[in-house]
Design an enzyme around this catalytic site. Structure first.
Site, short mmCIF file in Angstrom:
data_model
loop_
_atom_site.label_atom_id
_atom_site.label_comp_id
_atom_site.label_asym_id
_atom_site.label_seq_id
_atom_site.Cartn_x
_atom_site.Cartn_y
_atom_site.Cartn_z
N ARG A 1 -4.80 7.37 5.58
CA ARG A 1 -5.76 7.28 4.48
C ARG A 1 -7.16 7.02 5.05
O ARG A 1 -7.34 6.19 5.93
CB ARG A 1 -5.38 6.15 3.51
CG ARG A 1 -4.06 6.41 2.81
CD ARG A 1 -3.70 5.33 1.82
NE ARG A 1 -2.37 5.57 1.26
CZ ARG A 1 -1.76 4.75 0.41
NH1 ARG A 1 -2.36 3.64 0.02
NH2 ARG A 1 -0.55 5.04 -0.05
N ARG B 1 -6.27 -3.32 5.54
CA ARG B 1 -6.66 -1.97 5.11
C ARG B 1 -6.95 -1.14 6.36
O ARG B 1 -8.00 -1.29 7.00
CB ARG B 1 -7.90 -2.05 4.22
CG ARG B 1 -8.08 -0.84 3.32
CD ARG B 1 -9.25 -1.05 2.37
NE ARG B 1 -9.08 -2.16 1.46
CZ ARG B 1 -8.37 -2.11 0.34
NH1 ARG B 1 -7.75 -0.99 -0.01
NH2 ARG B 1 -8.26 -3.18 -0.44
N GLU C 1 -2.10 -7.38 -2.42
CA GLU C 1 -1.20 -6.31 -2.86
C GLU C 1 -0.37 -5.76 -1.70
O GLU C 1 -0.91 -5.39 -0.65
CB GLU C 1 -2.01 -5.17 -3.48
CG GLU C 1 -1.17 -4.00 -3.96
CD GLU C 1 -1.94 -2.70 -4.05
OE1 GLU C 1 -1.34 -1.64 -3.78
OE2 GLU C 1 -3.16 -2.75 -4.33
N SER D 1 3.54 -1.16 -4.93
CA SER D 1 3.14 -0.53 -6.20
C SER D 1 4.33 0.23 -6.77
O SER D 1 5.02 0.95 -6.05
CB SER D 1 1.98 0.44 -5.98
OG SER D 1 0.80 -0.26 -5.69
N ARG E 1 0.79 -4.02 6.89
CA ARG E 1 0.25 -4.99 5.92
C ARG E 1 1.21 -6.14 5.68
O ARG E 1 0.78 -7.31 5.58
CB ARG E 1 -0.10 -4.30 4.60
CG ARG E 1 -0.77 -5.26 3.62
CD ARG E 1 -1.19 -4.59 2.33
NE ARG E 1 -2.35 -3.74 2.50
CZ ARG E 1 -3.05 -3.24 1.48
NH1 ARG E 1 -2.70 -3.51 0.23
NH2 ARG E 1 -4.09 -2.47 1.70
#
Length: 566
Positions: free
Chosen positions: A404, A419, A493, A496, A534
């Protein structure tokens, strides 16, 4: 590779033929075999084609749209069908040769071949079997414009629905006009065959020329309107569930559950970067030097924990009956359009600068992208397929490297592993019946799986229901799980969980045949099972000890072979 057999009236090559071939080549691995009639070849030998036909023939040759050409199906077309065993047969739009007996002959040969009739001026209509870009039922959009406007407002999508409906109306008018002209041409053809008067024939010919001129003009206008229609239809959002919190961003998310006790340390804690330096687990400085901003190296025990937590998640999904996939991360554009990552998240996706060469040695002109999740490749696996209801639900688990650009997160979380540009993730995708209650049950079931993993890891977490402005265009309902990260003194987070109903399956043309024989679009859901590195932030920071060592969660010890890092 699917075999497409085109029985076309290629003695009159239409733009629709070219559009069809382009679409087929773009959206799947199709072997295109065109079969022309004997008289076509004879006619072309006697006199040259029209200027338009010559240009279209050049386009077909230049674009390498046809893999193989056959001549002479009029004698016995079934021999060619039996030999090639095609998945799809396309017939010329005005062709009636052998079509009456075709279904019977296909059944006799034991072939489940689909047949389609081409329409020269309706490429997307006849090609809907290969790609369907209507994210919502187009009839629903026309009949419920206020609901679509409300969804756009709630999700923060800048789309003029009135303008879209105008374009849709104009597009239908052009299609109807072209259909009427085709009917007039057919009528004129019959009249010219019946009449014996030279003057009447000349009058009819003049009328046909006028129809051709008008048809060319309207076709050109239609293509412009259709292009805008296809651009706008990609922006139509899914209708969010009534119980989704309404708000513009993640600040409107609503906490709906919490588990675990926040650890209290009797010493000054370190963040994961400092722990990584002290124990020779993470090197962000060397990562930035060799890879650029947000680059990193995992080392030694961190590598084992990274793969250990991924394998633990994969094994859990296997035990729950999910089929395991190691999917491709190099993706064609249609897969990312189908999953909804395009056009909305296009800036977040890396595009390959030199996608490679084809067999002839020529450069591949089709764009290729790096996937940011296994979701698009898992969904694309079932593109254009019709499943049986008894085969549902389809349960897939993919483990893959993810990429990403994080352009939309510029300036956020610039330090550490929270991130990054590349990471690994275990993703689960479920394709189920078109039933809201059943799909929501699967949404809850997938959420439960992620919660089980965090409980096994003994990591405190909370569950939030995402607001309409934080869930994305295609989602009906969405949950996030946030895991406690001591150095942030907050939850971050990590998971999801999303229900997209038929928003993705319409794009990818994923359908199923119900018990009554009806064909419906399936529903699709996806969930982050685990993403690393993460999750390593939470593991390293929550399990740190006063002497600087790190305890290994019990559930991972059999995967890594040690109980602590020191």
């Amino acid at each position: 590779m699917k075999r497409v057999l085109v029985f076309g009236t290629f003695d009159r090559i239409h733009q629709g033929h070219i559009d069809f071939l382009k679409q087929a080549k773009r959206h799947g691995d199709y072997l295109i075999v065109v079969v022309a009639r004997d008289k076509t070849v004879e006619r072309l030998k006697r006199r040259p084609s029209s200027k338009k036909e010559r240009e279209r023939l050049k386009n077909i040759q230049k674009l390498k749209l046809v893999d193989e050409a056959r001549i002479g199906y009029k004698t016995n077309p079934y021999k060619i069908i039996e030999e090639l065993k095609p998945d799809i047969i396309c017939l010329g739009y005005d062709q009636k040769v052998f079509t009456k007996d075709l279904p019977k002959e296909l059944r006799k040969a034991g072939l489940k071949t689909k047949t389609y009739r081409m329409k020269a001026f309706q490429p997307r209509k006849y090609h809907s079997s290969l790609i369907n870009k209507f994210m919502l039922d187009i009839k629903f959009i026309r009949q419920n414009p206020e609901k679509i406007k409300d969804a756009c407002k709630k999700k923060g999508i800048d789309l003029d629905i009135d303008r879209f409906l105008e374009v849709d109306k104009k597009r239908r008018e052009y299609l109807q006009a072209l259909e009427d002209m085709r009917a007039q041409k057919n009528k004129a053809n019959k009249e010219i065959q019946k009449t014996k008067s030279k003057e009447e024939k000349e009058t009819i010919i003049l009328k046909m020329r006028e129809l051709d001129t008008n048809s060319d003009r309207i076709t050109k206008d239609f293509q412009g309107v259709d292009q805008e229609f296809q651009r706008l239809i990609l922006l139509i959002p899914n209708i969010p569930s009534e119980d989704s919190p309404v708000g513009p961003d993640d600040k409107s998310n609503k906490e709906i559950g919490k588990w675990g006790k926040i650890p209290k340390f009797n010493f000054k804690i370190k963040d994961h970067i400092q722990l990584g330096k002290d124990l020779n687990l993470i090197d962000a400085e060397a990562g930035a030097k060799s890879s650029g901003f947000r680059g990193y190296y995992l080392k030694n025990e961190a590598v084992l924990i990274h793969f250990g937590v991924l394998m633990y998640a994969v094994n859990k999904l296997k035990q729950k009956g999910f089929e395991l996939f190691l999917p491709p991360t190099l993706m064609r554009e249609f897969a990312l359009i189908g999953s909804g990552h395009f056009p909305f998240g296009r800036d977040e996706v890396y595009q390959i600068g030199n996608p490679g060469k084809i067999e002839t040695g020529e450069n591949l002109k089709e764009p290729i992208f790096l996937a940011g999740t296994a979701e698009p490749s898992l969904l694309a696996y079932y593109t254009d397929k019709i499943l049986n209801e008894e085969d549902l639900p389809v349960k897939m688990c993919g483990i893959s490297q993810c990429y990403r650009s994080e352009i939309g997160s510029y300036g956020k979380d610039t330090r550490g592993l929270y991130r990054v540009h590349e990471f690994m993730k275990v993703e689960q995708v479920v394709i189920c019946r078109a039933n809201l209650k059943e799909s929501d049950e699967w949404l809850d079931e997938m959420l439960k799986t992620s919660q089980e993993i965090l409980k096994d890891l003994a990591l405190p977490y909370r569950v939030v229901a995402n607001s309409t402005g934080d869930m994305g265009a295609g989602k009906y309902k969405m949950y996030d799980i946030e895991t406690w990260m001591p150095s942030r003194n907050a939850y971050g987070e990590t998971h999801s969980d999303s229900n997209l109903t038929d928003w993705q399956t319409r794009r990818l043309n994923i359908r199923y045949r119900d018990k009554s024989g009806g064909i419906k679009f399936a529903y699709a859901l996806n969930n982050t099972v685990i993403a690393s590195p993460r999750i390593l932030i939470a593991i390293l920071e929550n399990y740190q000890k006063k002497d600087g060592s790190i305890e290994v969660p019990k559930v991972l010890q059999k995967y890594v072979g040690f109980k602590e890092i020191k």
